[in-house]
Design an enzyme around this catalytic site. Sequence first.
Site, PDB file in Angstrom:
ATOM      1  N   ASP A   1     -11.870   7.357   4.621  1.00 11.86           N
ATOM      2  CA  ASP A   1     -10.595   7.123   5.299  1.00 11.86           C
ATOM      3  C   ASP A   1     -10.261   5.636   5.383  1.00 11.86           C
ATOM      4  O   ASP A   1      -9.217   5.264   5.906  1.00 11.86           O
ATOM      5  CB  ASP A   1     -10.612   7.747   6.700  1.00 11.86           C
ATOM      6  CG  ASP A   1      -9.223   7.844   7.303  1.00 11.86           C
ATOM      7  OD1 ASP A   1      -8.242   7.854   6.528  1.00 11.86           O
ATOM      8  OD2 ASP A   1      -9.107   7.902   8.540  1.00 11.86           O
TER       9      ASP A   1
ATOM     10  N   ASP B   1       1.781   6.455   5.528  1.00 11.09           N
ATOM     11  CA  ASP B   1       0.763   5.524   5.040  1.00 11.09           C
ATOM     12  C   ASP B   1       1.216   4.802   3.776  1.00 11.09           C
ATOM     13  O   ASP B   1       0.472   4.011   3.217  1.00 11.09           O
ATOM     14  CB  ASP B   1      -0.563   6.255   4.801  1.00 11.09           C
ATOM     15  CG  ASP B   1      -1.763   5.364   5.062  1.00 11.09           C
ATOM     16  OD1 ASP B   1      -1.601   4.346   5.762  1.00 11.09           O
ATOM     17  OD2 ASP B   1      -2.856   5.672   4.567  1.00 11.09           O
TER      18      ASP B   1
ATOM     19  N   LYS C   1      -9.228  13.316   8.608  1.00 13.28           N
ATOM     20  CA  LYS C   1      -8.636  12.960   9.891  1.00 13.28           C
ATOM     21  C   LYS C   1      -8.489  14.195  10.775  1.00 13.28           C
ATOM     22  O   LYS C   1      -8.484  15.327  10.284  1.00 13.28           O
ATOM     23  CB  LYS C   1      -7.245  12.347   9.668  1.00 13.28           C
ATOM     24  CG  LYS C   1      -7.230  11.016   8.957  1.00 13.28           C
ATOM     25  CD  LYS C   1      -5.801  10.562   8.719  1.00 13.28           C
ATOM     26  CE  LYS C   1      -5.752   9.224   7.990  1.00 13.28           C
ATOM     27  NZ  LYS C   1      -6.185   8.109   8.844  1.00 13.28           N
TER      28      LYS C   1
ATOM     29  N   LYS D   1       0.856  -1.191   0.000  1.00 10.17           N
ATOM     30  CA  LYS D   1       0.000   0.000   0.000  1.00 10.17           C
ATOM     31  C   LYS D   1       0.892   1.241   0.000  1.00 10.17           C
ATOM     32  O   LYS D   1       1.750   1.398   0.868  1.00 10.17           O
ATOM     33  CB  LYS D   1      -0.901  -0.014   1.235  1.00 10.17           C
ATOM     34  CG  LYS D   1      -1.718   1.268   1.431  1.00 10.17           C
ATOM     35  CD  LYS D   1      -2.437   1.243   2.786  1.00 10.17           C
ATOM     36  CE  LYS D   1      -3.035   2.602   3.120  1.00 10.17           C
ATOM     37  NZ  LYS D   1      -3.617   2.640   4.485  1.00 10.17           N
TER      38      LYS D   1
ATOM     39  N   ASP E   1      -2.184  10.488   3.421  1.00 10.84           N
ATOM     40  CA  ASP E   1      -3.588  10.136   3.639  1.00 10.84           C
ATOM     41  C   ASP E   1      -4.229  11.148   4.575  1.00 10.84           C
ATOM     42  O   ASP E   1      -4.088  11.064   5.790  1.00 10.84           O
ATOM     43  CB  ASP E   1      -3.698   8.722   4.221  1.00 10.84           C
ATOM     44  CG  ASP E   1      -5.142   8.344   4.519  1.00 10.84           C
ATOM     45  OD1 ASP E   1      -6.053   8.957   3.923  1.00 10.84           O
ATOM     46  OD2 ASP E   1      -5.356   7.430   5.340  1.00 10.84           O
TER      47      ASP E   1
ATOM     48  N   ARG F   1      -7.742  -0.230   1.521  1.00 11.00           N
ATOM     49  CA  ARG F   1      -8.323  -1.469   0.993  1.00 11.00           C
ATOM     50  C   ARG F   1      -8.907  -1.265  -0.399  1.00 11.00           C
ATOM     51  O   ARG F   1      -8.965  -2.203  -1.190  1.00 11.00           O
ATOM     52  CB  ARG F   1      -9.367  -2.003   1.978  1.00 11.00           C
ATOM     53  CG  ARG F   1     -10.578  -1.116   2.171  1.00 11.00           C
ATOM     54  CD  ARG F   1     -11.317  -1.406   3.474  1.00 11.00           C
ATOM     55  NE  ARG F   1     -10.578  -0.933   4.633  1.00 11.00           N
ATOM     56  CZ  ARG F   1     -10.973  -1.110   5.889  1.00 11.00           C
ATOM     57  NH1 ARG F   1     -12.120  -1.742   6.142  1.00 11.00           N
ATOM     58  NH2 ARG F   1     -10.258  -0.662   6.898  1.00 11.00           N
TER      59      ARG F   1
ATOM     60  N   GLU G   1      -9.436   3.902   2.820  1.00 17.51           N
ATOM     61  CA  GLU G   1      -9.081   3.960   1.397  1.00 17.51           C
ATOM     62  C   GLU G   1      -8.045   2.923   0.991  1.00 17.51           C
ATOM     63  O   GLU G   1      -7.980   2.525  -0.170  1.00 17.51           O
ATOM     64  CB  GLU G   1      -8.572   5.366   1.050  1.00 17.51           C
ATOM     65  CG  GLU G   1      -7.112   5.639   1.333  1.00 17.51           C
ATOM     66  CD  GLU G   1      -6.728   5.518   2.804  1.00 17.51           C
ATOM     67  OE1 GLU G   1      -5.598   5.080   3.077  1.00 17.51           O
ATOM     68  OE2 GLU G   1      -7.545   5.855   3.683  1.00 17.51           O
TER      69      GLU G   1
END
Length: 502
Positions: free
Chosen positions: A349, A290, A279, A267, A272, A353, A351
């Site tokens: 959030d 991230d 967030k 990933k 993010d 996956r 995201e």
Amino acid sequence: MEFSVKSGSPEKQRSACVVVGVFEPRRLSPVAEQLDKISDGYISSLLRRGDLEGKPGQMLLLHQVPGVLSERVLLVGCGKERELDERQYKQIINKTITTLNETGSMEAVCFLTELHVKGRDTYWKVRQAVETTKAGLYSFDQFKTNKAEPRRPLRKLVFNVPTRRELTIGEKAIAHGLAVAKGVRVCRDVANMPPNVCNPAYLASQARRLADAFDNITTKVIGEQEMAELGMNSYLAVARGSDNEAMMAIIEYKGHPDAKPIVLVGKGLTFDSGGISIKPAEGMDEMKYDMGGAASVLGTMHALAQLQLPINVIGVLAGCENMPGGNAYRPGDILTSMSGQTIEVLNTDAEGRLVLCDALTYVDRFDPETVIDVATLTGACIIALGHHTTGLLANHNPLAHELLNASEQAGDRAWRLPLFDEYQEQLESPFADMANIGGRPAGTITAAAFLSRFTKKYNWAHLDIAGTAWKSGKEKGSTGRPVPLLTQFLLNRSGVVIEEKE
């Protein structure tokens, strides 16, 4: 830093410093006893005076010890002899390197690799000493205008092994340790980069640089236009709010003429913000990490290139940025993934996956032997396992056991969580094939359950590194994990015999 191994007596070493252990309470290790004997009891007399108890991490630097050829002798406290375990051994090595770097000794002979560490052999002790040394000397200061550097830094370290027949295994341990350390450094460097530098295009450029350096590595980069043609709508939805184009780099290492590849998918959310489900501001700067999964895959590919193992491995860096904006995807949107399955977005959030599900569908074309994805996926994993252990979930028991074994060998711990069918019910949606979140209970497991719907055609494992990819606070920065675990897994898969239990 130059590393080597030798087998010799401590009193005969012509070196800037000889490093030996002392146990609690004021007990000399066998090597320290040799020095004490040649110095006519000089060291034991110091201990009797109370200069060193032998507690873990205590240090005592001696100069011009009688009868010893070395300029200095560093006595290192190792705690109680029977309690010396893996964790304490690495802490002792780390403290030793820090001390040596401050003494002005530019080279040293280290006898700590002769200490008995429960359940570990010479290979493990030498390799961990190399990895720990390199990690301890790491700094990320390329954006600082004033760099603090030691006046006379340690440049050469020799590890002593008990017998000459162990020299070969020691040399192998150094080679493997240096490869892992290289991978860890690459991972840390890329992950620590600020997000205004490390965007998806930067990630892709790092993949290309690796291919340029090795003849048996090629890199292909897929941009948004090709993603759209492939139907990677879930991946693209996450990228819509950002001006930085999503890019997926595919690094192919060819070490075997016809073996099925092992595929590593990382990933790569280079930043993010959470998107529309934004967030909190506090700690948001750390969301540059991230992309820790992609950084660890890149680092592992570097380690693999150093080792030149006889296997085929494909590393995928799923680069993307999740930002709010007028074109950003929203809660309530329904996306059609590359697999054809539809996904209702309940939280933007969640995201990672959505990016990974299309990447995992894409890699099916390689007819993989095994697929492992690595992701800073869920805060729930930090709640479950803290910051010491990586979460592991898998659809194939033998693969899970292989990864757990590799984690123990490498000292890069993982713990398996269940992936029972009952958890799938939490992902049900009244409007699409699934929702992208499953509520608060078992958040790490439901995230993996989501991914498992896209991995039915091959053996797959998922590593959730949300708690282990980086540290906050005064030691803020990337850890380089799980590069040691993944590299160990590849070493084991390649058939390299690297560790024998004592």
